[in-house]
Design a protein around this motif. Structure first.
Motif, PDB file in Angstrom:
ATOM      1  N   THR A  23      15.221  47.864  16.268  1.00 32.07           N
ATOM      2  CA  THR A  23      14.588  46.538  16.266  1.00 32.07           C
ATOM      3  C   THR A  23      13.704  46.420  15.034  1.00 32.07           C
ATOM      4  OG1 THR A  23      12.709  47.327  17.573  1.00 32.07           O
ATOM      5  CG2 THR A  23      14.553  46.365  18.783  1.00 32.07           C
ATOM      6  N   VAL A  24      13.568  45.216  14.563  1.00 31.39           N
ATOM      7  CA  VAL A  24      12.604  44.923  13.502  1.00 31.39           C
ATOM      8  C   VAL A  24      11.625  43.896  14.048  1.00 31.39           C
ATOM      9  CG1 VAL A  24      12.218  44.016  11.191  1.00 31.39           C
ATOM     10  CG2 VAL A  24      14.218  45.447  11.638  1.00 31.39           C
ATOM     11  N   ALA A  40      11.852  34.125   6.975  1.00 38.08           N
ATOM     12  CA  ALA A  40      11.558  35.556   6.888  1.00 38.08           C
ATOM     13  C   ALA A  40      12.505  36.356   7.778  1.00 38.08           C
ATOM     14  CB  ALA A  40      10.104  35.814   7.281  1.00 38.08           C
ATOM     15  N   VAL A  41      12.737  35.865   9.013  1.00 34.82           N
ATOM     16  CA  VAL A  41      13.648  36.556   9.931  1.00 34.82           C
ATOM     17  C   VAL A  41      15.056  36.611   9.350  1.00 34.82           C
ATOM     18  CG1 VAL A  41      14.766  36.427  12.196  1.00 34.82           C
ATOM     19  CG2 VAL A  41      12.305  36.000  11.991  1.00 34.82           C
ATOM     20  N   GLU A  42      15.508  35.470   8.783  1.00 30.00           N
ATOM     21  CA  GLU A  42      16.861  35.422   8.234  1.00 30.00           C
ATOM     22  C   GLU A  42      17.007  36.345   7.027  1.00 30.00           C
ATOM     23  OE1 GLU A  42      17.474  31.294   7.538  1.00 30.00           O
ATOM     24  OE2 GLU A  42      17.969  30.854   9.643  1.00 30.00           O
ATOM     25  N   PRO A  44      23.451  41.894  13.195  1.00 29.97           N
ATOM     26  CA  PRO A  44      22.122  41.706  13.798  1.00 29.97           C
ATOM     27  C   PRO A  44      22.102  40.520  14.764  1.00 29.97           C
ATOM     28  CG  PRO A  44      21.964  41.998  11.417  1.00 29.97           C
ATOM     29  CD  PRO A  44      23.413  41.796  11.720  1.00 29.97           C
ATOM     30  N   VAL A  45      21.353  40.659  15.842  1.00 33.22           N
ATOM     31  CA  VAL A  45      21.180  39.588  16.827  1.00 33.22           C
ATOM     32  C   VAL A  45      19.843  38.913  16.558  1.00 33.22           C
ATOM     33  CG1 VAL A  45      21.021  39.014  19.266  1.00 33.22           C
ATOM     34  CG2 VAL A  45      22.553  40.856  18.516  1.00 33.22           C
ATOM     35  N   SER A  46      19.902  37.689  16.090  1.00 36.42           N
ATOM     36  CA  SER A  46      18.685  36.965  15.722  1.00 36.42           C
ATOM     37  C   SER A  46      17.887  36.595  16.964  1.00 36.42           C
ATOM     38  CB  SER A  46      19.051  35.688  14.952  1.00 36.42           C
ATOM     39  OG  SER A  46      17.915  34.870  14.787  1.00 36.42           O
ATOM     40  N   PHE A  82      19.619  45.108  16.309  1.00 39.93           N
ATOM     41  CA  PHE A  82      20.912  45.508  15.754  1.00 39.93           C
ATOM     42  C   PHE A  82      21.168  46.968  16.107  1.00 39.93           C
ATOM     43  CE2 PHE A  82      17.621  45.993  12.554  1.00 39.93           C
ATOM     44  CZ  PHE A  82      17.795  47.299  12.084  1.00 39.93           C
ATOM     45  N   THR A  83      22.367  47.430  15.847  1.00 39.27           N
ATOM     46  CA  THR A  83      22.707  48.834  16.058  1.00 39.27           C
ATOM     47  C   THR A  83      23.049  49.471  14.723  1.00 39.27           C
ATOM     48  OG1 THR A  83      25.027  48.291  16.498  1.00 39.27           O
ATOM     49  CG2 THR A  83      23.553  48.443  18.401  1.00 39.27           C
TER      50      THR A  83
END
Length: 742
Positions: A72-73, A90-92, A107-109, A127-128
């Motif tokens: 995770t971030v 920023a997330v994107e 990644p899952v937003s 994400f994995t």
């Protein structure tokens, strides 16, 4: 007089010096090379954990399904919320950066999963990390961590941090490697320095360290070769170094000091070596057998990690005993009095002036033997007081945050994630194996599983389901409330296992649905530890008693050995609880109270300590028995045995305490607890137990120390009959002196 095994091996080695020495070197080089070529097969997750966790791992392994390493971030802003365009940008950009590494799944937003904090100032990008297994994922994660760090530099107004299975796995892997190297480079010079003080000569100090290190190297090769049949682990390597260096040096120290003592008493070189083989060699053999038997008790846990540690310890102890009984006599026969080469004048003079036991130990022993009852009562009271905190001991499978040192960046990130998103950061996973995972009945049951879990109020979203149609398996991730290692999480897991699963997917015929995850692993592991305690304790105590009975043919000696060891182990538990659970003096060992003791540490300490404590007990009581067999009455024999072994026991204890204390400085909380527990126990054992309680109890028992019922007269004797008589059976000079002091 019939020679024992140790004396026979020593005599053969002295006669075949080159064969023994070069055979040992060839053995070490060959097995270490073959072990390196073979490599080590490590314990798998399905082997390392018990209960439903193990069953879930086996289902996934058999189906060829690997659980991806989740990451995770955390994207957090003190001023902006997730609704602000700058926050979304920023997330994107973070998602684009990690995707650009080519090392992650899509990644899952949080804008798709809804992973926002209640105040919407924090978001989690999930994400994995790619990789066929955890090791591969750990190898891939540095590029991802660099990408996240780059995104943080571009967005100074945001807090952007990564945390997950792969990044934490990388920290553990790197730290383990660094800690292991530091332990090696610290423990070996430390042992060498202590031996230099003990012997006052360079050659005599180097010999035990060289033999201990070569025994460890050989044992490592043997463990690697055997890992195809019995898988090994990183923890097993640490324990093998810890125990191998300690016992290897101690065994050589016992042997070498006795040989030097006999030479100082006027024996010729061959006689001195023969006496050392028959006495200290026998003590080494009995002690080694005791450690091996004690460690074998770990197999009763049924947990592969413990079995790996047990096997590695057994191999290194057997190798150290073999080296002490064969190579050391050969080397001493070759060197003769040149073993005293490289004398350090001041140290050598201090050792010579110490005499029989030294002034300090004579000062301790004199009042103990004068008032044994008072000494025994006082020492027992002190030990019971030290042991008292164990009544409050709480064991737990320590969390990631508890294992790592305070101030660690990953710990700080995980704490920020938990603060923004209350609940366990690692979800429980229901592994569903069905006859037809895509049937309408199972599809409804899986949907109902998710809805009922949330309806309990003990679990929360977002839940995630993955269906593997070809294997008829589905995995359902359900986050639990709580820290992951507290009563809240344990209650949520119980509700999931006992209420939700049976009422949903469990009702579909032909379905199996074990629940795994971090909380499940902790619960199942602790339950297995609790169930293993009594069988392991009973096995170790029973066989230690039997070995002492066979070694000394005395009921009193066997009972005394067990009771004294239990006291020293109890005291070690008390200190462990006081320091690591309650935090008393925790800063002295570079930690803080974490509220619990690692669940496997007490059981492991018990087994190790019961074996290692016999080092001193066998060595000291053997000397007492030897003096008594040569004509001294029991109290004089006790005084002689304690005085003549005090220096050796002190030196051996200091080495063990030093080596174990090195592990107490490592970063991992479990290694720190193990090192401190062992160091404290050995210190107590070599001082209060051996210098006060043992002589006091034996003095009080008198001739009853040697009582053996007639109906046990058939028992065999381990290790032969002891030391050969000196010159027609006359007592040696030290014994004559001891007799004169009666």
């Amino acid at each position: 007089m019939k020679q024992g095994i140790a004396a026979t091996m020593g005599a053969w080695s002295a006669r075949h010096r080159k064969t023994a020495v070069f055979g040992w070197l060839l053995f070490v080089v060959l097995v270490s090379y073959l072990g390196g070529v073979h490599g080590s097969d490590k314990v798998t997750e399905s082997e390392s954990m018990p209960g439903q966790v193990a069953r879930a791992a086996r289902i996934l392994d058999d189906a060829g399904i690997t659980s991806p390493a989740g990451e995770t971030v955390l994207v957090q802003s003190a001023s902006l919320t997730a609704d602000d365009p700058a926050f979304r940008a920023a997330v994107e950009q973070v998602a684009a950066a990690v995707r650009g590494t080519g090392k992650v799944g899509e990644p899952v937003s949080p804008y798709d999963s809804g992973a926002f904090s209640a105040d919407r100032h924090s978001a989690l990008l999930r994400f994995t990390v790619n990789g066929a297994d955890r090791e591969a994922a750990v190898a891939n994660v540095p590029a991802v961590m660099d990408a996240v760090a780059g995104a943080q530099r571009q967005h100074a107004g945001f807090l952007i941090e990564e945390y997950g299975e792969a990044s934490s796995g990388k920290w553990f892997s790197d730290q383990f490697t660094n800690d292991f190297a530091r332990a090696e480079w610290t423990a070996v010079p430390l042992a060498l320095g202590i031996l230099l003080v003990a012997f006052g000569a360079v050659v005599a100090a180097v010999l035990p360290v060289v033999l201990a290190v070569t025994a460890f190297i050989a044992a490592g090769g043997l463990v690697a070769l055997a890992s195809g049949l019995l898988h090994t682990s990183d923890d097993a390597s640490s324990v093998m170094l810890l125990v191998g260096l300690a016992v290897g040096v101690d065994y050589c120290l016992f042997y070498l000091r006795r040989e030097r003592e006999e030479r100082a008493a006027g024996r010729d070189h061959a006689t001195a070596l023969r006496i050392a083989a028959a006495t200290s060699g026998r003590a080494v053999l009995v002690s080694g057998v005791t450690v091996v038997v004690a460690m074998a008790g770990m197999f009763l846990t049924g947990i592969a990690d413990f079995q790996a540690m047990s096997f590695a310890t057994i191999v290194v102890v057997v190798t150290a005993v073999l080296g002490s009984l064969t190579v050391l006599p050969a080397l001493l026969s070759m060197l003769g009095d040149r073993v005293e080469k490289g004398r350090v004048p001041l140290l050598h003079r201090l050792r010579r002036d110490a005499g029989e036991g030294g002034r300090f130990w004579n000062a301790v022993l004199t009042p103990v033997l004068r008032r044994p009852l008072a000494a025994a009562v006082l020492a027992t009271a002190v030990l019971l007081a030290v042991a008292a905190p164990l009544l409050t001991m709480r064991t737990a499978n320590l969390t990631f945050q508890q294992q790592l040192p305070a101030g660690n960046a990953l710990v700080a990130t995980s704490q920020r994630v938990e603060a923004a998103f209350p609940g366990s950061p690692a979800p429980a996973t229901v592994v569903v194996k069905a006859r037809d995972i895509t049937s309408p009945e199972m599809t409804r049951a899986l949907a109902e599983l998710q809805s009922r879990a949330l309806a309990t109020g003990r679990m929360h979203g977002p839940t995630e389901i993955r269906v593997h149609a070809a294997q008829n398996i589905a995995t359902v991730d359900i986050p639990l409330y709580g820290s992951g290692n507290d009563e809240t999480s344990a209650a949520a897991l119980k509700a999931l296992r006992e209420e939700v699963v049976p009422a949903t997917v469990g009702r579909v015929p032909g379905t199996e649905a074990p629940v795994t995850g971090r909380t499940a692993g902790s619960v199942d592991f602790n339950r297995q530890m609790s169930d293993s305690m009594l069988p392991v304790f009973g096995f170790v105590v029973a066989f230690a008693f039997l070995l002492m009975l066979l070694s000394f043919r005395s009921l009193a000696v066997a009972v005394t050995a067990v009771l004294l060891n239990l006291l020293s182990v109890g005291a070690a538990y008390g200190v462990l609880t006081l320091v690591f659970q309650h935090g008393v003096g925790a800063s002295l060992v570079g930690t803080a109270g974490v509220g619990a003791v690692e669940s496997w540490v007490p059981l492991f300490l018990f087994v190790i300590l019961f074996g290692l404590s016999m080092d001193y007990h066998v060595f000291v009581v053997s000397r007492i028995k030897e003096a008594r067999d040569r004509g001294l009455e029991t109290r004089a024999a006790v005084a002689h045995g304690i005085r003549t072994t005090a220096g050796v026991v002190t030196g051996a204890a200091v080495i063990m305490v030093g080596v174990f204390a090195v592990f107490g400085t490592l970063s991992m909380q479990s290694m720190k607890q193990m090192g401190v527990g062992l160091a404290v126990a050995v210190l107590i054992d070599a001082t209060i137990i051996r210098a006060v309680l043992l002589p006091a109890v034996m003095s009080l028992l008198g001739e009853r120390n040697w009582y053996l019922p007639r109906w046990l007269g058939w028992l065999p004797r381990i290790g032969g009959e002891g030391a050969p008589a000196d010159g027609g059976g006359r007592p040696s000079a030290p014994l004559e002196a001891a007799g004169a002091r009666r």
